[in-house]
Design an enzyme around this catalytic site. Sequence first.
Site, PDB file in Angstrom:
ATOM      1  N   ARG A   1       2.621  -2.568   0.905  1.00 44.43           N
ATOM      2  CA  ARG A   1       3.039  -1.411   0.117  1.00 44.43           C
ATOM      3  C   ARG A   1       1.855  -0.491  -0.171  1.00 44.43           C
ATOM      4  O   ARG A   1       1.982   0.742  -0.137  1.00 44.43           O
ATOM      5  CB  ARG A   1       3.668  -1.882  -1.197  1.00 44.43           C
ATOM      6  CG  ARG A   1       4.197  -0.754  -2.084  1.00 44.43           C
ATOM      7  CD  ARG A   1       5.001  -1.331  -3.245  1.00 44.43           C
ATOM      8  NE  ARG A   1       5.609  -0.301  -4.056  1.00 44.43           N
ATOM      9  CZ  ARG A   1       5.133   0.086  -5.243  1.00 44.43           C
ATOM     10  NH1 ARG A   1       4.047  -0.479  -5.734  1.00 44.43           N
ATOM     11  NH2 ARG A   1       5.750   1.030  -5.931  1.00 44.43           N
TER      12      ARG A   1
ATOM     13  N   HIS B   1       1.723   3.432   0.695  1.00 47.76           N
ATOM     14  CA  HIS B   1       1.499   4.467  -0.316  1.00 47.76           C
ATOM     15  C   HIS B   1       0.229   5.261  -0.033  1.00 47.76           C
ATOM     16  O   HIS B   1       0.108   6.411  -0.475  1.00 47.76           O
ATOM     17  CB  HIS B   1       1.451   3.841  -1.707  1.00 47.76           C
ATOM     18  CG  HIS B   1       2.803   3.545  -2.258  1.00 47.76           C
ATOM     19  ND1 HIS B   1       3.118   3.645  -3.602  1.00 47.76           N
ATOM     20  CD2 HIS B   1       3.955   3.162  -1.651  1.00 47.76           C
ATOM     21  CE1 HIS B   1       4.393   3.322  -3.789  1.00 47.76           C
ATOM     22  NE2 HIS B   1       4.915   3.025  -2.608  1.00 47.76           N
TER      23      HIS B   1
ATOM     24  N   GLY C   1      -2.450  11.279   4.496  1.00 40.87           N
ATOM     25  CA  GLY C   1      -2.785  10.435   5.625  1.00 40.87           C
ATOM     26  C   GLY C   1      -3.447   9.130   5.230  1.00 40.87           C
ATOM     27  O   GLY C   1      -3.712   8.871   4.053  1.00 40.87           O
TER      28      GLY C   1
ATOM     29  N   ASP D   1      -6.207   7.409   4.598  1.00 38.54           N
ATOM     30  CA  ASP D   1      -7.620   7.719   4.340  1.00 38.54           C
ATOM     31  C   ASP D   1      -8.187   6.969   3.137  1.00 38.54           C
ATOM     32  O   ASP D   1      -9.271   7.308   2.651  1.00 38.54           O
ATOM     33  CB  ASP D   1      -7.791   9.225   4.122  1.00 38.54           C
ATOM     34  CG  ASP D   1      -6.982   9.736   2.930  1.00 38.54           C
ATOM     35  OD1 ASP D   1      -6.261   8.925   2.280  1.00 38.54           O
ATOM     36  OD2 ASP D   1      -7.056  10.948   2.637  1.00 38.54           O
TER      37      ASP D   1
ATOM     38  N   ASN E   1       2.864   4.620  -8.516  1.00 41.70           N
ATOM     39  CA  ASN E   1       1.808   3.611  -8.416  1.00 41.70           C
ATOM     40  C   ASN E   1       1.402   2.976  -9.740  1.00 41.70           C
ATOM     41  O   ASN E   1       0.981   1.817  -9.770  1.00 41.70           O
ATOM     42  CB  ASN E   1       0.556   4.247  -7.782  1.00 41.70           C
ATOM     43  CG  ASN E   1       0.784   4.701  -6.359  1.00 41.70           C
ATOM     44  OD1 ASN E   1       1.543   4.087  -5.611  1.00 41.70           O
ATOM     45  ND2 ASN E   1       0.134   5.786  -5.957  1.00 41.70           N
TER      46      ASN E   1
ATOM     47  N   THR F   1      11.792  -7.325   2.389  1.00 35.80           N
ATOM     48  CA  THR F   1      12.091  -8.754   2.532  1.00 35.80           C
ATOM     49  C   THR F   1      11.079  -9.562   1.723  1.00 35.80           C
ATOM     50  O   THR F   1      11.280 -10.756   1.491  1.00 35.80           O
ATOM     51  CB  THR F   1      12.033  -9.177   4.016  1.00 35.80           C
ATOM     52  OG1 THR F   1      12.439 -10.535   4.139  1.00 35.80           O
ATOM     53  CG2 THR F   1      10.640  -9.037   4.595  1.00 35.80           C
TER      54      THR F   1
ATOM     55  N   THR G   1      15.035 -15.331   0.489  1.00 32.92           N
ATOM     56  CA  THR G   1      13.708 -15.839   0.902  1.00 32.92           C
ATOM     57  C   THR G   1      12.652 -14.813   0.490  1.00 32.92           C
ATOM     58  O   THR G   1      12.112 -14.091   1.325  1.00 32.92           O
ATOM     59  CB  THR G   1      13.654 -16.065   2.425  1.00 32.92           C
ATOM     60  OG1 THR G   1      14.113 -14.871   3.091  1.00 32.92           O
ATOM     61  CG2 THR G   1      14.532 -17.242   2.838  1.00 32.92           C
TER      62      THR G   1
END
Length: 317
Positions: free
Chosen positions: A61, A65, A71, A73, A93, A193, A241
């Site tokens: 994640r 983000h 981009g 970076d 965030n 998942t 799971t």
Amino acid sequence: MIARFVIPILSLMVLLSSISSEAQLSATFYDATCPNAPKIIRNSIRRAISAERRMAASLIRLHFHDCFVQGCDASILLDETSTIQSEKTAFPNVNSARGYEVIEAAKREVERACPGVVSCADVLTLAARDASAAVGGPSWSVKLGRRDSTTASRDVANTDLPSPFSGLQVLIDAFDKKGLNARDMVALSGAHTLGQSQCFLFRGRIYSNGTDIDAGFASTRRRGCPQTGGDSNLAALDLVTPNSFDNNYFRNLVQRKGLLQSDQVLFSGSTASIVSQYSGNPRTFAADFATAMIKMSEIEPTVGQNGIIRRVCSAIN
């Protein structure tokens, strides 16, 4: 007549820019300057995930983000200063994105081996790949050579990162803006998942009594997420799971057991058939996930003489 050619010309410019950037990324970028970097990073990430399996989801994640804001970076890793509005404090965030210390630890190990060579952006990109593999997901070849930004953008993080409350077309448009198609979007969403979500992000869905949520599933989730209070209570995105990379996330959507609204909407409209395909074919999902992660990792990389190589990921040198 001129107006007819504006969109094709702009599209060509974007394409050429992308090709130019990607041409400077290479799977062998550090072979001469820091050949052990991938192995050092992989071992560091494996240790972190062995200590806390949930960290795999957090690292994937974090990479997502990062790439969706100016981009790939490493701008998401920068702390707040008088001149930097940290993306860490953006709504998607704050009190949510995690794994910063794991990336810093991997970076420290690489710095000891090869000072000032490997970017934080590449560390984070490799970490996401290694996190997937560590919990049974696919691995893939990562092109390297990204450089680190000297800026961050809280405003772009607030506008460009997809919301868990978004409808299908809003999600499709958000991914399209980054050069990712609907199939990429569904595959990348399959990262759910793994990991957990906070109560305030799915409360509305489980108390909606809507036709797109299984009543038994809603009842189970309500036990840990009251109508008032408990905003930060956690629930697994995949009830079946939660700590293994598999296709149960898509099976859940088919059964109307998606935790977030932005998950469940994928099993509707133009993307329903993709969800159905992934729910019945884990290999197809894994292959498409790897392909989409590669595409995402190459969104507007900072390369060449642009940017810097940070010594510490949270600060400008």
